[in-house]
Design a protein around this motif. Structure first.
Motif, PDB file in Angstrom:
ATOM      1  N   TRP A   1       0.819  -1.224   0.000  1.00 28.67           N
ATOM      2  CA  TRP A   1       0.000   0.000   0.000  1.00 28.67           C
ATOM      3  C   TRP A   1       0.835   1.249   0.000  1.00 28.67           C
ATOM      4  N   ARG A   2       2.164   1.117   0.201  1.00 27.81           N
ATOM      5  CA  ARG A   2       3.008   2.319   0.221  1.00 27.81           C
ATOM      6  C   ARG A   2       4.364   1.964  -0.357  1.00 27.81           C
TER       7      ARG A   2
ATOM      8  N   TRP B   1       8.244  -6.674   0.449  1.00 26.44           N
ATOM      9  CA  TRP B   1       8.083  -5.461  -0.367  1.00 26.44           C
ATOM     10  C   TRP B   1       8.094  -5.847  -1.839  1.00 26.44           C
TER      11      TRP B   1
ATOM     12  N   MET C   1      10.482   3.133   6.164  1.00 22.21           N
ATOM     13  CA  MET C   1       9.307   3.891   6.585  1.00 22.21           C
ATOM     14  C   MET C   1       9.514   5.396   6.485  1.00 22.21           C
TER      15      MET C   1
ATOM     16  N   GLY D   1       9.788  -6.088   7.479  1.00 28.14           N
ATOM     17  CA  GLY D   1       8.797  -5.982   6.417  1.00 28.14           C
ATOM     18  C   GLY D   1       7.871  -4.813   6.622  1.00 28.14           C
ATOM     19  N   ASP D   2       6.834  -4.740   5.777  1.00 22.76           N
ATOM     20  CA  ASP D   2       5.899  -3.626   5.858  1.00 22.76           C
ATOM     21  C   ASP D   2       4.811  -3.964   6.861  1.00 22.76           C
TER      22      ASP D   2
END
Lengths: 530, 150
Positions: free
Chosen positions: A124-125, A508, A273, B36-37
């Motif tokens: 989503w990002r 990712w 992030m 990870g995300d």
């Protein structure tokens, strides 16, 4: 957080941290402060000169598989893709109104979002340094817009601090930094750091702490207009008669030390992030669709791979058409297999024992996402929150606010859960209806006035129950990396694996693409040598 | 109603406030972010204690409420009526070491929690292997060096 003061005082700050917190703290700080290399992407692979008639079968039409097919086709290979689903994109996926999703166990959701609204169950990002993905987005014409990753005005919620009430990130973070600055200044002034820091640097450190931590002339962090300038005012500056601002009171230091505060702050320090981040305009699956456009004619959908055989001459993949039940076999000289490991480990695959052991050694995470459509953007209209995330220690872990159509009228979808670990297991074990109820109950703690009142409809994806992956992301650890990683990424005669699981950028899209480029580059070299 | 049915009924009624019996819920454990995300911050979840609670809070995410698992591109095995549960060692091994996509649970669950849930699964879902699994049995397989001291 204002990190502007960090650079000139980095060494001094590290020394001070080491003196106060010992080497463990220093190591942690250095990791956080350390210089991050941007990317391993050196441009598209530019492969060419495949042997006439040479062929490759690609298993999986996710980003890794489609990139492999695209680049290998350009290099001159005859390529075919087998895909289990009836759509391309893999975990690059968006759910919109009218979509139907059936999870393992049979629960089916019909998504009821209004036209134009969507949720991204998977990625989503996009970090600004994921150069491979950004490169292909640009070359395939995917429009990107900013993803508002960091918003000072969101909430931080801990069930064990601040009376269980959400507080604004900027206030909690300012109080954390201010208190730390005050304590460190006190250590300096009490000569606790005299041995560790030179006189000159002690003065510079004090100056930094006063500026960065908003300390007063006595090196105290107190309620003042100055500290309110970071944390927010009781009454903000205005015009005219009541224009003068009023300072806000500080939070109790014990509450400020709740781990929810500093972990929410530290979250944004992680390289992946850091701002700037992006999202495709119109939903994450715009990327998958753009990739699919390049290779559409190569894809066979509804193909469930049941056997992968190989010998010295080539590869034979047996698959079942899930619509008709008919079985077929596709042959090629080479194979790029992007099937997630949890699924691949269950397929009769002719690889070395070491490769099969590697495939079976990597467990998967099971994140849960819940999209909630609200009648209006109350977080913008009532709370002045435009994008970003509110963190909570409840199972949902966060509420994330939409980055598109800001100030829009009509319904909007927010992310009502991005659960992980125990929180995710709990939510995944529920029915879709129960998940929505849990998300509403927990989200109401952050937005008590509006959350239930404005709720229209919701959808959830529990990745542990996604039929085509049996999980979200491969979870390596130091031991499995050491024992199995090189085996997993090595060519096994005519088969090479690719995907986020075959990378160090796990979970990712960038990892999937970097892995794919590496895999096909080696495959091409091997094919030319063969 | 059996305790399991009561818990299911509780869930079905949408009463999702942790567990019905506060006395059975130990202090919540804070969990930090893995790689990870993922979302940020810490998450504190009610700690499941009984076998039924652990099953419902953890195992059910994949193996389903009825223990029947599911099948798509791959299969999540059924625990219901599963003869491989006849001996305790196999499920202890799978839960503590992981298997394929399934992770090891030694970081998330205590030996007692694992023992409780394995006992629960072996005596429910059409399985009737009555002998309870002890914490010590789990420890012997999950933490071999510790077992040497026992």
């Amino acid at each position: 957080m204002d990190m502007g003061a960090r650079t000139p005082t980095r060494r001094q700050l590290l020394s001070a941290i080491a003196a106060v917190g010992g080497t463990a703290a220093l190591y942690q700080a250095m990791t956080t402060l350390g210089h991050a290399a941007e990317t391993q992407f050196a441009g598209p692979p530019n492969l060419s000169g495949a042997k006439p008639g040479a062929s490759v079968i690609v298993l999986g039409a996710g980003l890794a598989g489609m990139l492999a097919a695209h680049e290998l086709t350009k290099a001159g290979y005859k390529v075919k893709i087998l895909e289990y689903q009836d759509r391309a994109g893999g975990r690059n996926w968006s759910l919109r109104g009218g979509d139907t999703y059936t999870e393992l166990g049979g629960a089916t959701q019909k998504v009821g979002f209004a036209p134009g609204n969507y949720m991204n169950p998977g990625p989503w990002r996009i970090p600004h340094h994921h150069r491979t993905l950004l490169h292909y987005c640009k070359s395939f014409g995917v429009a990107l817009e900013p993803f508002i990753q960091f918003n000072h005005n969101t909430y931080v919620h801990s069930s064990q601090a601040f009376g269980g009430k959400p507080v604004r990130f900027n206030a909690a973070a300012a109080d954390f930094e201010g208190n730390i600055a005050e304590l460190l200044a006190k250590s300096v002034n009490q000569k606790a750091l005299d041995e560790a820091v030179t006189l000159e640097d002690r003065e510079r450190l004090l100056e930094a702490l006063r500026g960065w931590g908003m300390l007063d002339k006595d090196y105290k962090y107190v309620s003042s207009l100055r500290t309110s300038g970071h944390r927010g005012f009781e009454r903000p500056p205005g015009g005219g008669v009541n224009g003068a601002p009023i300072a806000s009171p500080l939070y109790d230091f014990h509450d400020v030390l709740d781990p929810q505060v500093w972990t929410s702050m530290a979250f944004f320090m992680g390289h992946e992030m850091q701002t700037t981040m992006f999202q495709p305009v119109g939903g994450m699956d715009m990327i998958g669709k753009a990739f699919a456009k390049q290779v559409q004619q190569l894809i066979t959908y509804n193909a469930k791979v049941t056997k992968i055989a190989q010998d010295d001459k080539g590869v034979a993949v047996t698959y079942q058409d899930t619509a008709t039940g008919q079985t077929a076999t596709a042959a090629a000289d080479w194979c790029v297999c992007t099937i997630p490991l949890g699924v691949l480990g269950q397929i009769d695959t002719q690889v070395t024992d070491a490769m099969m052991a590697a495939i079976k050694a990597v467990p998967y995470s099971g994140q849960v996402k819940i999209g909630l459509e609200m009648r209006r953007r109350f977080w913008e209209e009532d709370d002045y929150i435009y994008g970003g995330h509110s963190f909570t220690d409840q199972e949902i872990a966060l509420i994330s606010y939409p980055n598109n159509n800001l100030f829009g009228d009509g319904p909007a979808v927010l992310l009502g859960a991005f659960a992980r670990e125990m929180g995710a297991y709990r939510l995944a074990g529920m029915t879709p209806q129960q998940r929505i109820e849990a998300a509403l109950q927990q989200g109401s703690v952050i937005h008590p006035a509006n959350y239930r009142k404005e709720f229209v409809t919701g959808a959830s994806v529990a990745w542990s129950r996604v039929p085509w992956t049996l999980g979200c992301c491969a979870r390596w650890n130091e031991d499995t990396r050491k024992t199995h990683y090189q085996t997993l990424v090595a060519m096994d005669r005519r088969i090479v694996l690719a995907g986020e699981h075959a990378s160090y950028v796990g979970c990712w899209m960038e990892g999937a693409l970097l892995s794919s480029i590496d895999a096909i580059t080696r495959l091409h070299k091997r094919a030319l040598e063969a | 109603m059996t305790p399991a049915n009561i818990l299911r009924a509780t869930l079905a009624a949408g009463l999702l406030v942790a567990f019905a019996l506060p006395s059975a819920v130990a202090p919540a454990a804070a969990q930090a972010v893995q790689g990870g995300d993922t979302g940020g911050g810490v998450v504190r979840v009610a700690k499941p204690v009984t076998g039924a609670q652990v099953y419902q809070s953890v195992c059910q995410a994949c193996h389903m409420q009825d223990g029947k698992g599911g099948s798509g591109a791959g299969t999540i095995p059924a625990l219901a009526s599963n003869p491989r549960l006849a001996g305790a060692a196999y499920p202890i091994m799978v839960v503590s070491k992981g298997k394929g996509a399934m992770p090891s649970f030694t970081d998330l669950l205590s030996d007692a929690q694992m023992a409780n849930v394995i006992t629960y699964v072996r005596t429910n879902f059409g399985n009737s292997y009555a002998k309870p699994v002890s914490e010590a049995e789990v420890a012997r397989i999950a933490h071999p060096p510790a077992a040497a001291r026992d």
